[in-house]
Design an enzyme around this catalytic site. Structure first.
Site, short mmCIF file in Angstrom:
data_model
loop_
_atom_site.label_atom_id
_atom_site.label_comp_id
_atom_site.label_asym_id
_atom_site.label_seq_id
_atom_site.Cartn_x
_atom_site.Cartn_y
_atom_site.Cartn_z
N GLY A 34 0.80 -1.22 0.00
CA GLY A 34 0.00 0.00 0.00
C GLY A 34 0.83 1.26 0.00
CG LEU A 36 4.05 6.79 -5.01
CD1 LEU A 36 2.73 7.54 -4.97
CD2 LEU A 36 5.22 7.78 -5.09
CB ALA A 65 4.07 7.87 4.17
CB ALA A 67 10.05 10.05 0.59
N GLY A 70 11.71 14.59 -1.62
CA GLY A 70 10.72 14.83 -2.66
C GLY A 70 10.89 13.86 -3.81
CD GLU A 135 16.87 15.66 -2.14
OE1 GLU A 135 17.09 14.48 -2.47
OE2 GLU A 135 15.86 16.00 -1.51
CG HIS A 252 19.72 8.94 4.34
ND1 HIS A 252 20.30 10.01 4.98
CD2 HIS A 252 18.90 9.48 3.39
CE1 HIS A 252 19.87 11.13 4.45
NE2 HIS A 252 19.02 10.84 3.48
NE ARG A 298 20.57 9.89 -0.34
CZ ARG A 298 19.27 9.65 -0.35
NH1 ARG A 298 18.82 8.41 -0.56
NH2 ARG A 298 18.40 10.62 -0.15
CG HIS A 357 17.38 5.75 3.15
ND1 HIS A 357 16.36 6.21 3.95
CD2 HIS A 357 17.33 6.47 2.00
CE1 HIS A 357 15.72 7.18 3.31
NE2 HIS A 357 16.28 7.36 2.12
NE ARG A 392 17.25 5.83 -3.21
CZ ARG A 392 16.70 6.87 -2.59
NH1 ARG A 392 15.91 7.71 -3.26
NH2 ARG A 392 16.91 7.09 -1.31
#
Length: 554
Positions: A34, A36, A65, A67, A70, A135, A252, A298, A357, A392
């Site tokens: 459930g 995105l 939810a 994140a 953006g 970022e 992260h 990262r 992360h 990523r």
């Protein structure tokens, strides 16, 4: 396919569905997850009947939810989708599927437009233009945000509202996926357990979409919700699916180090706005590490912080000069986490450390989201599309989720005849269920320690051997399907990390510190391949193990 080694933990609902005690539900498309990716796919499939299964109420157990930064998209006048693609490839450690990357960045503006139509309140300036952040490793400001650091929550709220208003979408909350139903090599449904009472259901489907999230909760320190524990990856692996790039786990750099599980996140946008990383002595330790300093990729920042913490110097994010008194207004989510721990970012640095992360690896898919198993698609973090490679690029995760969710919906529409009369039997009322097993709770805690210690930011061959041996030992006598699935997912990650004897992107081997030219490709393996690697690494484990532990899941 041969016998699933965990089949003893799950009744044969494929054979008994519809009989007393084994209710069967049937739908046109079943989506597990459930977040995105799952909800966006369901919306794009409308008006086709869809059932979405989710362990938590939609939006509450999904990393989407959480994140903060953006969603990345080249939507400004000075930016291009080609530049976005090149930044993605540069970060990916030489193993991105470049064609897939370019196609994703070209679709990004269209997907942003979709989200705007669903009501996502992206930040705008006084002229009505989207406000964009920069970022790490992005060459331009191209991260579309909401409320400074609330993009994930705002995007999910808008998408959830659209899902609730779509009659063709049925959402079954409080259901945990356990296994895929396989018939003659084709996935035809999911076996799921209702958390309230432990009752299992066989959900038949013309198409199954895995959108179950990542593996962060396999680690002791993670920014992911508890539900991100590798269940979907394990389900696919046990059914014989190809798993790609499992060794590449992104840590992260700046999880807030205040002892919470999951750890709250200090968004990358803080460094994008000029915040510094310092150690306990106040030294900016990124100065001599990378030309981009705090905006380095990262993996580089995470290892630098890991080294400072390991050396006893600590690591802190100093936002005082860059943001100062405006911190609470500009970054309310981070501010709330800090203040709950007694930290005022406007006056003092924020303690940080790396945390699991995002998983670049997952169930292998092609450009349409199809897996190696007929009838099964995968989207979001559970998948490995080739977009991310070994590392990523920041804020590409939500973009990948919506791009591939839309592609899957189109592919299903093109290949599966619509069934407007799909059977939708009501479920009985839930009742109280048994408490989780204390023994398996201990196994899970031990597993998370193993993964953090041996399969974390920096790895060694000996440590990975130890991890594989301990994972195999934990699997013996495991009687809980959730724990067993976590062990399968952990084995896939550890085996892939042992097999890749080089350092590339987020995968760092201190005993193989350099990239190897002949390994400049994605990795692919099945569960049987992982078992073979385990036997190579720790022969004694295989020699002493009962045969069912080593059986191929195909």
């Amino acid at each position: 396919m041969t016998k699933d080694p965990l089949a003893a933990l799950v009744p044969d609902l494929a054979a008994t569905s519809g009989k007393p005690g084994h209710p069967a539900l049937q739908d046109d498309v079943v989506i597990l997850g459930g977040g995105l990716a799952g909800l966006f796919c369901a919306l794009k499939l409308s008006p086709r009947p869809v059932t979405v299964l989710t362990a938590a109420p939609i939006g509450e157990g999904a990393s989407s939810a959480w994140a903060q930064g953006g969603i990345a998209a080249a939507v400004s006048e000075g930016d291009t989708t080609e530049a976005h693609a090149k930044d993605t490839i540069a970060v990916g450690g030489g193993i991105c599927d470049e064609e897939i990357v370019f196609s994703m960045t070209r679709e990004a503006p269209e997907r942003i437009a979709d989200l705007l139509r669903y009501g996502v309140p992206f930040d705008r300036d006084l002229e009505g233009k989207l406000v964009l952040s920069r970022e790490a490793a992005h060459s331009e400001r191209r991260v579309v945000r909401v409320g400074g650091d609330g993009a994930g929550r705002a995007i999910m709220d808008a998408v959830i509202a659209a899902v609730r208003a779509t009659p063709s979408i049925r959402v079954l909350e409080g259901f945990v996926g356990e296994s895929l139903i396989d018939e003659s090599g084709t996935v035809s449904g999911i076996i799921a357990r209702r958390k309230a009472d432990g009752r299992r259901f066989a959900l038949r489907a013309g198409a199954v979409v895995l959108a179950s999230g990542g593996i962060g909760h396999l680690y002791e320190v993670t920014t992911n919700p508890n539900e991100a524990a590798g269940q979907g990856l394990a389900m696919a692996a046990r059914a014989g699916a190809v798993i790609a790039d499992a060794e590449f786990v992104q840590f992260h750099p700046t999880a807030i180090d205040i002892g919470r599980d999951p750890a709250p996140l200090a968004t990358e946008a803080l460094r994008g706005e000029g915040s510094w990383l310092v150690n306990r002595a106040g030294e900016r330790f990124m100065d001599g590490v990378h030309p981009l300093k705090e905006l380095a990729p990262r993996d580089i920042v995470a290892r630098a912080i890991h080294n400072e913490v390991a050396a006893g110097m600590g690591a802190f994010l100093d936002t005082r000069a860059a943001i100062g008194a405006a911190f609470a207004d500009r970054y309310p989510t981070v501010s709330a986490s800090c203040r709950a721990a007694g930290i005022d970012p406007a006056r003092e640095p924020i303690p940080v450390r790396p945390a699991a992360h995002y998983h670049m690896g997952g169930v292998w898919t092609d450009a349409r989201g199809r897996t190696s198993l007929a009838g099964l698609w995968a989207a979001g973090e559970v998948s490995s599309t080739g977009v991310h490679g070994a590392n990523r690029l920041a804020s590409n995760s939500l973009l990948e989720a919506v791009v591939f969710a839309a592609r899957i919906a189109q592919d299903i529409a093109n290949t599966l005849p619509a069934n407007a009369t799909a059977q939708r039997e009501p479920l009985p009322e839930p009742c109280a269920g048994p408490a989780p097993s204390d023994i398996d709770g201990e196994r899970i805690a031990h597993l998370r320690q193993i993964m953090t210690r041996h399969v974390g930011v920096v790895r060694t061959g000996e440590g990975l051997k130890a991890a594989l041996a301990e994972i195999a030992a934990l699997a013996e006598g495991c009687h809980d399907i959730d724990c067993a699935n976590m062990l399968v997912a952990a084995k896939m990650v550890a085996a892939a990390a042992y097999a890749r004897r080089e350092s590339r992107g987020a995968h760092c081997r201190s005993d193989h510190p350099h990239e190897e030219a002949d390994l400049a490709h994605r990795s692919r393996m099945t569960l049987s391949d992982a078992d073979a690697i385990l036997c190579e690494a720790v022969p004694a484990v295989c020699a002493n193990a009962p045969a069912p532990m080593l059986e191929d899941a195909r």
